[in-house]
Structures are given as structure tokens and as C-alpha cells.
Design a protein around this motif. Structure first.
Motif, mmCIF file in Angstrom:
data_model
loop_
_atom_site.group_PDB
_atom_site.id
_atom_site.type_symbol
_atom_site.label_atom_id
_atom_site.label_comp_id
_atom_site.label_asym_id
_atom_site.label_seq_id
_atom_site.Cartn_x
_atom_site.Cartn_y
_atom_site.Cartn_z
ATOM 1 N N ALA B 13 0.711 -1.075 -0.074
ATOM 2 C CA ALA B 13 -0.098 -0.009 -0.107
ATOM 3 C C ALA B 13 0.968 1.295 0.025
ATOM 4 O O ALA B 13 1.894 1.259 0.719
ATOM 5 C CB ALA B 13 -1.012 0.079 1.200
ATOM 6 N N THR C 11 -0.233 -6.184 1.555
ATOM 7 C CA THR C 11 -1.029 -5.380 0.564
ATOM 8 C C THR C 11 -0.019 -5.392 -0.592
ATOM 9 O O THR C 11 1.184 -5.509 -0.683
ATOM 10 C CB THR C 11 -1.375 -4.101 1.305
ATOM 11 N N VAL C 17 -5.127 -6.187 -0.240
ATOM 12 C CA VAL C 17 -4.545 -7.182 0.240
ATOM 13 C C VAL C 17 -4.348 -7.976 -1.196
ATOM 14 O O VAL C 17 -5.311 -8.063 -1.923
ATOM 15 C CB VAL C 17 -5.197 -8.449 1.099
ATOM 16 N N PHE C 70 -7.741 -4.769 3.652
ATOM 17 C CA PHE C 70 -6.809 -3.490 3.777
ATOM 18 C C PHE C 70 -5.962 -3.956 5.178
ATOM 19 O O PHE C 70 -6.553 -4.549 5.901
ATOM 20 C CB PHE C 70 -7.492 -2.314 3.775
ATOM 21 N N THR C 71 -5.070 -3.135 5.166
ATOM 22 C CA THR C 71 -4.060 -3.222 6.312
ATOM 23 C C THR C 71 -4.787 -2.792 7.628
ATOM 24 O O THR C 71 -5.689 -1.927 7.645
ATOM 25 C CB THR C 71 -2.941 -2.008 6.255
#
Lengths: 147, 147, 147, 147
Positions: B13, C11, C17, C70-71
Motif C-alpha cells: 500500500a 498489501t 490485500v 486492507f492493512t
């Protein structure tokens, strides 16, 4: 303190955990450590990111490998902030298994604007979180703090 | 010298290549470098492993990150042996993109018996290969050799 | 049921991810599920491996991606054995986040001798473990069992 | 056609390449295949991303594993577009080693706006690129095209 169960994907031919995975495990530990000191006033996150666009990236990372780890091992992770400034912080993660030292990971993190990649000062809420981690470490484990 | 095309899986990310992936890319470079000096007399390999059971694992690894890299970047990898002894070797990998320094990775490798994990002296053919890499580096890029 | 906290390394650029990581997360879930039904009579493990040299590898794997993760997301993992035979088993892992379906992973596992890679019948203790998982699934979540 | 040299990090305990890594290798092959049909008119990319914010993510992915692969293996990768529509495309990647079939990976890709994650129609330049890949495949390897 967090734990991590080694999975097959962490290992390589020969059976032991690959060295690169310890950097991932250490990052997981730092993230969990920051999560524990996060306050509502530290602001919302959206899709895993801070609303102010700040993020922490490595400028330097070093690991020392003391003993191998294997699939299904239960690792114990402890991360501390050794030192911190307005834009940078220095962390140490100690990874053990049943009291045996497996690996130590030291990193220098710098704050950047994620969209541009440019270095920036840490926003106050992020600096505060790192300060809280640093103070916790100083109370709990003086032997790990910077000298 | 080898090249490596960054793939999406190398990134995280924010878009940049994750720091742990540089350790993997450096290992890929060391492996290709050793492959170039391998002689028939260095013995056969079976399923990616040496017949004598010897392998190289990290005792210490450190990376310095100078500039971010992104998906589709073509990285240039150059690995050198800085120093070597009967059981250990010290390597440096320099990763650049179009002349820009991205990352340097320094590792200390120790020879182990893969089946038991116990340290051992390098078998002669492995020590010879590492010696050949070291001599090549000394000829080509003195600025990178150990002092 | 297990949980998994998404870390940054899971991610890719764009923030979500990476699809390959769901295969790793599903394997982690299957491993934890097997661990819960392991009995002392299932035999010791050494460095993450069974003493009899048997292991499970994928012959086929398929994942359907319903929503991104997501994280820092806390994923809930549930693995079931849909069907099993003397050498093979079919598993489904359902990955959710706060009740939202993220991903389903279906795999066919075959038993092999890890040293040679040759297929073999499952040793009784391994077949028993998989049978126990299958029966648990049948009791708890009939909608997931094979028809 | 591309090649990929297996590195140690691709493997797991037991020595073989981990199944999840084949999804990464297949993505690398799809990306290289698209890169070969990219025209200047397909627009610039910045930090690995398209300027229009469109990206391709998996809705479904499946792999069949025919034979194991090991460290240092030189894999041959060939990706084809089996079918494509205004928002989706179906790809097959065939991975071989010295003529031996190792793995086939089939994926369904959907176009999304990377910033929001919402599905969208493919921008014309991306649809054109995928169309070019599809036509190349139809000319070269009819046995792989959709029926």
C-alpha cells in the motif's frame, strides 16, 4: 507483547523461516505495538491509511539471526522505540521462542507523505503515539532503551 | 550484473516496493552471481540443493534504502563478496535503477548443514566459488571491496 | 475459527490485500484447524515436520474474491473439510471481516512423501485428523459440507 | 514467452515452490505480456500506475499443480487471453520447465478504479492492449483459446 505462529509460507527449502520474513514479522509487531497506544484522538483510518497521508517507511533495517525457527513455532514478539525525533524513530524488535532468542530486528523509520514519497515531519498524533511507545519501553525494559 | 523487473507483488500500500522484498531481490542477485562462477567440478545439484547438504544462511543482514522503487521498474543488481573465511562470507548487493541508487544490502552468510542446522566449514567447491566471486569483484570494482 | 490481522506486507500498490496472500492466509487457517484436532497419539513433530515424512501439498487451488481487504483489517477464518479419501482431501476456507464475505478458497490436497515428492496414502494419524475436522464441520456448519 | 528463475524465497520447507508463489509468477507473466503490446498511445505510467487510475484485480483465480518446481529451476511462462469483455478478461498462464508442465493458472480479472475499488469499464487503451494479447494468442496457440 504479541505472538506469531509460523506458517509454512514463512519457511524455505531446508525448513527454516526465511530471513526476509523476520522483517515482515517485526513490522507486524511494530504495528501491533502502535495499535495498543492509539487513542480516539489519533484520528480515523481509512482502508488502512491515516487520513493525513503520513506513513512510516524504512530508511535502514538490520537483523541478527541467532537461531532458526520452523513451521508451527510460536514466536513471541516485543517491539520498543529506542529513540525518536520529529521525523524519525528507531525501533528494536526482539523475537524469541520459549525463552530462546531467535532474531533481533532494528529499523530506522522516517515519516513520508505516502502520495509523493517526500519526507515530512510526523503529524502530532503520530509523534505522540511513538512517544507513548517509547515511554512504555522505558518503564518496562530499561535494558533495551537507547543509551 | 543482473536485472530484475519489479512486479506488483513486490509492492505494498502506497505503491513502493516493500523493504523485505529487497532482501529477497538481493538473495536472487547473490544466487545468480554464484551461478555464473559455478564449474562442472562444483558438483551436481538435486532439487535446488547441493549433494553435500551444505547451505548458506544469514547470520546478519542490513539494508539501507535510498530511494523508493515501483511496479515495472527495471532494477540493476550487482553483488560482490567483500570478505570471506572458511565458514563465513560477507556480501554487498547494490540495487540501482537508471543510475539512481535504490538500496544496498549487506549480509553475513554462514555455512550450515541444512539437515541439522549446525554450522560447518564450507566444502571446498563452495569456498572456491565464493573465492572466484571475490576475485572478480576485486578486479572490477575496487571501491566496493572490504578495506 | 481463527482471526488474522492484515499487515502491510499483505498489501500491494492500491492498498488492498494481494490475491496470492489469501492462499497463504487460507493455509494458515487449515493448519490451525488441524492443530486443534491433533492428539498426542498423532505423533511428535520435529522442526515443523511429521516424523513419518508425510506432507500435504496442493493439487488444485481456487479462490473467489468478493470484497477487498486492507492493512489492519481483522479477518475471520473458518476452514472445513468438504470431502476426504485415503490420499486426498478437499477443503474450503471462508474469510470474512465483520460479517462481510471477503474471499473463499477451495483446495484439493494430496499426501506426498516430502523427501521424494511421490504421492502416497495418508498415514492413519493424518487421515484421522482430517476425519475429525470433517466431522466437526458436519456438526457445526452443514451448509458448507459437500453434497 | 518469458522465463523466471526460481529463487530460494519461492520455496517452502520440503524444498518445492509454494503454491501461492505460482500466482505471483503468473501475474508477472501477464504483466510482461501486456508490456509487450503496450504502445506509446496507451499513455504514460507514473510510479507503476496508469494515469487514469484504472487497474486490474482478480475476481477469481485457480491453479492446477502438475509437478513440483525447485530453487534455481528455469521456468518458462506463457500467458494468453482466453476471452475478454468491456470490463473483464480471462487469462491462462502455462508454466513449464524443460517441456514438463508444472502449473496452469487461470484468472478472471476485473477493471476497477484503484482509488475507490469500484468496478468500471476498461479505458479504451487498456481494452485495446488486452485485445492485442487475445489476437496474438489466437494466431499462435489456438489450442489455448476459449471455445
Amino acid at each position: 507483547m504479541d505472538t506469531y505462529r509460523v506458517c509454512l509460507a514463512d519457511t524455505v527449502a531446508g525448513g527454516l523461516v526465511h530471513h526476509e520474513r523476520f522483517f515482515e514479522i517485526a513490522e507486524r509487531s511494530r504495528s501491533a505495538t502502535l495499535g495498543r497506544v492509539r487513542l480516539p484522538s489519533d484520528g480515523p483510518r481509512h482502508r488502512g491509511r491515516r487520513a493525513d497521508g503520513a506513513g512510516l517507511v524504512l530508511r535502514h533495517g538490520a537483523a541478527r539471526f541467532h537461531a532458526p525457527a520452523f513451521t508451527d513455532d510460536l514466536l513471541v514478539l516485543r517491539s520498543e522505540v529506542l529513540k525518536h525525533g520529529p521525523a524519525r524513530s528507531w525501533w528494536r524488535t526482539v523475537i524469541t521462542r520459549g525463552g530462546t532468542l531467535i532474531c533481533t530486528v532494528d529499523v530506522e523509520l522516517v515519516c513520508v507523505d505516502i502520495a509523493t514519497g517526500q519526507p515530512r515531519l510526523m503529524p502530532p498524533s503520530l509523534a505522540d503515539m511513538i512517544g507513548r511507545v517509547a515511554r512504555t519501553a522505558a518503564l518496562r525494559s530499561p535494558e533495551l532503551t537507547a543509551t
